[in-house]
Write an enzyme that holds these catalytic residues in place. Structure first.
Site, PDB file in Angstrom:
ATOM      1  N   ASP A 119      -1.973  -3.934  12.257  1.00 43.86           N
ATOM      2  CA  ASP A 119      -1.719  -4.277  11.207  1.00 43.86           C
ATOM      3  C   ASP A 119      -1.043  -5.956  11.088  1.00 43.86           C
ATOM      4  O   ASP A 119      -0.045  -6.134  12.563  1.00 43.86           O
ATOM      5  CB  ASP A 119      -0.490  -3.413  10.877  1.00 43.86           C
ATOM      6  CG  ASP A 119       0.229  -4.004   9.348  1.00 43.86           C
ATOM      7  OD1 ASP A 119       0.437  -2.772   8.953  1.00 43.86           O
ATOM      8  OD2 ASP A 119       0.883  -4.935   8.964  1.00 43.86           O
ATOM      9  N   THR A 122      -0.910   7.184  -0.403  1.00 47.86           N
ATOM     10  CA  THR A 122      -2.463   7.764  -1.614  1.00 47.86           C
ATOM     11  C   THR A 122      -3.434   6.332  -1.475  1.00 47.86           C
ATOM     12  O   THR A 122      -4.455   5.868  -2.070  1.00 47.86           O
ATOM     13  CB  THR A 122      -2.136   7.164  -3.047  1.00 47.86           C
ATOM     14  OG1 THR A 122      -0.584   5.860  -3.269  1.00 47.86           O
ATOM     15  CG2 THR A 122      -1.083   8.160  -3.130  1.00 47.86           C
ATOM     16  N   ASP A 174       2.235  -6.624  10.501  1.00 55.53           N
ATOM     17  CA  ASP A 174       3.620  -6.931  11.259  1.00 55.53           C
ATOM     18  C   ASP A 174       3.142  -7.456  12.586  1.00 55.53           C
ATOM     19  O   ASP A 174       4.019  -8.596  12.915  1.00 55.53           O
ATOM     20  CB  ASP A 174       3.454  -5.866  11.625  1.00 55.53           C
ATOM     21  CG  ASP A 174       4.310  -4.444  10.794  1.00 55.53           C
ATOM     22  OD1 ASP A 174       4.721  -5.249  10.495  1.00 55.53           O
ATOM     23  OD2 ASP A 174       3.767  -3.687  11.436  1.00 55.53           O
ATOM     24  N   ARG A 218       0.367  -1.251   0.115  1.00 55.20           N
ATOM     25  CA  ARG A 218       0.564   0.252   0.237  1.00 55.20           C
ATOM     26  C   ARG A 218       1.300   1.107  -0.085  1.00 55.20           C
ATOM     27  O   ARG A 218       1.782   1.384   0.959  1.00 55.20           O
ATOM     28  CB  ARG A 218      -1.073  -0.185   1.344  1.00 55.20           C
ATOM     29  CG  ARG A 218      -2.265  -1.000   1.349  1.00 55.20           C
ATOM     30  CD  ARG A 218      -2.952   0.178   2.168  1.00 55.20           C
ATOM     31  NE  ARG A 218      -2.491  -0.269   3.716  1.00 55.20           N
ATOM     32  CZ  ARG A 218      -3.579   0.329   4.436  1.00 55.20           C
ATOM     33  NH1 ARG A 218      -4.970   0.396   3.979  1.00 55.20           N
ATOM     34  NH2 ARG A 218      -3.129   0.101   5.476  1.00 55.20           N
TER      35      ARG A 218
HETATM   36  N1  URA Z   1      -3.902  -3.848   6.934  1.00 62.63           N
HETATM   37  C1  URA Z   1      -3.832  -4.473   8.427  1.00 62.63           C
HETATM   38  O1  URA Z   1      -3.044  -5.161   8.395  1.00 62.63           O
HETATM   39  N2  URA Z   1      -4.606  -3.772   9.369  1.00 62.63           N
HETATM   40  C2  URA Z   1      -5.865  -2.449   8.888  1.00 62.63           C
HETATM   41  O2  URA Z   1      -5.848  -2.852   9.767  1.00 62.63           O
HETATM   42  C3  URA Z   1      -5.583  -2.751   7.344  1.00 62.63           C
HETATM   43  C4  URA Z   1      -5.111  -2.793   6.649  1.00 62.63           C
END
Ligand code: URA
Length: 209
Positions: A200, A108, A203, A104
Site C-alpha cells: 500500500d 466494491t 501506508d 476506495r
Molecule cells: N494501491 C496501493 O497502494 N497499492 C496497490 O497495490 C494497489 C492500490
C-alpha cells in the site's frame, strides 16, 4: 487507444527496486518516491510545446527557448499522490496544484470522492494527474471524469506502478489520456492490490501501517 510510456531509465528502475523491498523504511520510501518522480517528470514533459524568446545575456542578445502556454497544473490524487507531487514540484516549481480526494470502498473497490479543489482557470491548461498505483483504475477514471468537466487543454496520467487490468480500464474510459509509469506488473489480486507490487503506497509513504 492511449499511449503507455514505460520509463525504463536505469536510475528510475533502480530506485523502484529499492522501494519495492519490504524492508525499506518509511523515510527511504518517501525519499525514493520523491527522487523517482522528479526523474519521471523529465520524460513526462518531453513533448511540451515550446516557443522562441529574445533575451539578453550579460554579453549578447540571443534567441532562446521557453515552454509555451499557461502554467501546468499537477493534480494529486489524495493521499498517495502527494509523494509524486512533491518530486515533480522540485523540477516544475511554478506549476499550479490541484487535489482530488478519493478513497476506495473496501467492498466494491469503487472510488468515492470526498474532496475536489482545483486552480480556478483550468480551461486551456495542461494537466498531469498523479497517483503512484494504477490498480483497478477506478480512482484514476473518477478523477479524470471530474477533471474533463473543466475542459483542460490536455490530461496525462502518471503513476509509479500499474498492471494490465489498470491500463485497460483507464484506456477504455479515457482513450485520449496517455499513461506514464515506471513498470507494468503482473496482475491485480482479489483485494485490488498490484502483484508483485510494493504494497500500500500510502501506508508505506506515511508509516500508517
Ligand atoms: N494501491 C496501493 O497502494 N497499492 C496497490 O497495490 C494497489 C492500490
Amino acid at each position: 487507444m492511449s499511449e503507455v510510456h514505460v520509463i525504463d531509465h536505469p536510475l528510475v528502475q533502480h530506485k523502484l527496486t529499492l522501494m519495492r523491498k519490504k524492508e525499506a523504511s518509511t523515510n527511504s520510501f518517501r525519499r525514493l518516491l520523491r527522487e523517482l518522480s522528479a526523474l519521471m517528470a523529465y520524460e513526462v514533459m518531453r513533448d511540451v510545446p515550446m516557443h522562441d524568446v529574445t533575451i539578453e545575456t550579460p554579453l549578447e542578445t540571443m534567441t532562446a527557448r521557453e515552454i509555451d502556454g499557461k502554467k501546468l497544473v499537477l493534480v494529486s490524487i489524495l493521499r498517495a499522490g502527494t509523494g509524486i507531487l512533491d518530486g515533480m514540484l522540485e523540477v516544475v516549481p511554478g506549476a499550479r496544484v490541484g487535489h482530488v480526494g478519493l478513497y476506495r470502498d473496501p467492498k466494491t473497490l469503487m472510488a468515492v470522492e470526498y474532496y475536489f479543489k482545483m486552480p480556478q482557470d483550468i480551461a486551456e491548461r495542461d494537466l498531469i494527474v498523479v497517483d503512484p498505483m494504477l490498480a483497478t483504475g477506478n480512482s484514476a477514471i473518477a478523477a479524470v471524469d471530474r477533471l474533463k468537466e473543466l475542459r483542460p487543454r490536455s490530461i496525462k496520467f502518471v503513476c509509479l506502478l500499474t498492471c494490465p487490468e489498470g491500463i485497460s480500464a483507464l484506456q477504455k474510459a479515457h482513450p485520449d489520456v496517455p499513461i506514464y509509469t515506471a513498470a507494468i506488473d503482473r496482475q491485480l489480486n482479489e483485494h485490488g492490490y498490484i502483484l508483485p507490487g510494493l504494497g500500500d503506497a500510502g501506508d508505506r509513504m506515511f508509516g500508517t501501517k
